[in-house]
Design a protein around this motif. Structure first.
Motif, mmCIF file in Angstrom:
data_model
loop_
_atom_site.group_PDB
_atom_site.id
_atom_site.type_symbol
_atom_site.label_atom_id
_atom_site.label_comp_id
_atom_site.label_asym_id
_atom_site.label_seq_id
_atom_site.Cartn_x
_atom_site.Cartn_y
_atom_site.Cartn_z
ATOM 1 N N LYS A 9 36.710 43.438 48.314
ATOM 2 C CA LYS A 9 37.527 42.236 48.140
ATOM 3 C C LYS A 9 38.530 42.419 47.009
ATOM 4 N N MET A 10 38.112 43.103 45.934
ATOM 5 C CA MET A 10 39.025 43.371 44.822
ATOM 6 C C MET A 10 40.163 44.281 45.273
ATOM 7 N N GLN A 48 43.595 32.982 49.990
ATOM 8 C CA GLN A 48 42.574 32.998 51.044
ATOM 9 C C GLN A 48 41.463 33.992 50.726
ATOM 10 N N THR A 49 41.838 35.123 50.130
ATOM 11 C CA THR A 49 40.841 36.112 49.727
ATOM 12 C C THR A 49 39.917 35.529 48.666
ATOM 13 N N ALA A 50 40.493 34.838 47.695
ATOM 14 C CA ALA A 50 39.677 34.223 46.641
ATOM 15 C C ALA A 50 38.773 33.127 47.206
ATOM 16 N N ILE A 75 43.228 37.551 40.048
ATOM 17 C CA ILE A 75 42.569 38.865 40.114
ATOM 18 C C ILE A 75 41.488 38.958 39.039
ATOM 19 N N ARG A 76 41.819 38.572 37.812
ATOM 20 C CA ARG A 76 40.848 38.654 36.723
ATOM 21 C C ARG A 76 39.656 37.726 36.963
ATOM 22 N N ALA A 77 39.949 36.533 37.503
ATOM 23 C CA ALA A 77 38.869 35.588 37.788
ATOM 24 C C ALA A 77 37.941 36.130 38.873
ATOM 25 N N LEU A 78 38.524 36.719 39.895
ATOM 26 C CA LEU A 78 37.699 37.310 40.961
ATOM 27 C C LEU A 78 36.764 38.382 40.398
ATOM 28 N N LYS A 79 37.310 39.215 39.526
ATOM 29 C CA LYS A 79 36.497 40.277 38.930
ATOM 30 C C LYS A 79 35.396 39.682 38.069
ATOM 31 N N ALA A 80 35.745 38.656 37.288
ATOM 32 C CA ALA A 80 34.756 38.017 36.411
ATOM 33 C C ALA A 80 33.646 37.350 37.190
ATOM 34 N N PHE A 81 33.986 36.859 38.399
ATOM 35 C CA PHE A 81 32.991 36.150 39.202
ATOM 36 C C PHE A 81 32.259 37.070 40.181
ATOM 37 N N GLY A 82 32.400 38.374 39.968
ATOM 38 C CA GLY A 82 31.589 39.335 40.706
ATOM 39 C C GLY A 82 32.017 39.623 42.125
ATOM 40 N N ARG A 132 43.973 43.202 44.955
ATOM 41 C CA ARG A 132 44.926 43.993 44.166
ATOM 42 C C ARG A 132 46.129 44.412 45.011
ATOM 43 N N LEU A 133 45.886 44.695 46.279
ATOM 44 C CA LEU A 133 46.988 45.076 47.150
ATOM 45 C C LEU A 133 47.946 43.900 47.355
#
Length: 236
Positions: A91-92, A146-148, A79-86, A96-97
């Motif tokens: 998608k976030m 899969q989301t990432a 989750i943190r990596a996804l946020k950091a990578f914009g 998170r769900l």
């Protein structure tokens, strides 16, 4: 009655039959002393199988627990990596769900976010549904991965957070669940086999013991001392 007590009772019955010597000479082959001993040994062997499969099942359950132990921490890192990578807000929201589904940190009535493609999440499972809970966690984590993987900017340098590393973890989780399931089936099959040998078949230990007692009552008399020695022997 426990399997051990049933075996002890059957052993006593064999001992009495042996002690009667030539007087104990049933025409039915399955009632011969040698056959009784073979039947006892078969139960002893299947009891060992029950013990071994139970130990194996417990080992697999413990191994699975360890494999899933770091899942919340790993999911949080994704989750943190996804946020950091914009990653986009939509998608976030999906990620998170999935995370709340894995950890159980979710509202009783999930809030649908605009643009989210995630279905509402069911309420947390009870302890009685532990197997299903592990299967669900593996599925939710796979969907998080899969989301990432669909976010082009998700390119961490850490091996455990890479898509390849995450997919490897997904395979490990599914494999753990499968091994637990297989071990549970093997343990259950062994117990079924044990119960059949003791009480659930026509030639079971219980039915054989009854036939032996009936035979002894027939040749010695139901009021005889010999029959009195065995009439209290119960296999159940």
């Amino acid at each position: 009655m426990s399997t051990i007590k049933n075996m002890q009772a059957f052993t006593r019955l064999i001992g009495y039959c042996t002690g009667y010597g030539g007087k104990y000479n049933p025409g039915r082959q399955t009632l011969h002393v040698g056959e009784l001993q073979a039947q006892l040994e078969a139960v002893r062997q299947v009891l060992e199988e029950v013990k071994e499969t139970k130990v194996h099942f417990n080992d697999e359950v413990n191994a699975r627990k360890q494999a899933f132990e770091d899942l919340p921490k790993l999911a949080a890192s994704v989750i943190r990596a996804l946020k950091a990578f914009g990653a986009s807000e939509e998608k976030m929201a999906d990620a998170r769900l999935y995370f709340r589904s894995i950890t159980g940190r979710r509202p009783a009535k999930p809030i649908e976010k605009a643009g989210s493609t995630v279905e509402p999440v069911p309420a947390p499972v009870r302890r009685s549904q532990m197997q299903l809970a592990y299967v669900d966690k593996a599925d939710w984590f796979e969907q998080l991965v899969q989301t990432a993987s669909t976010h082009p900017g998700y390119q961490p340098n850490e091996p455990e957070l890479s898509i390849e590393g995450l997919n490897s973890k997904v395979k490990e989780l599914h494999a753990c669940n499968q091994r637990v399931m297989d071990a549970r089936v093997a343990w259950s099959n062994a117990r079924v086999k044990r119960d059949k040998l003791i009480r659930d078949e026509e030639e079971s230990m219980m039915m054989t013991a009854r036939a032996v007692k009936d035979y002894l009552g027939a040749i010695f008399g139901f009021n005889s001392l010999e029959y009195g020695q065995v009439k209290g022997i119960i296999i159940s």
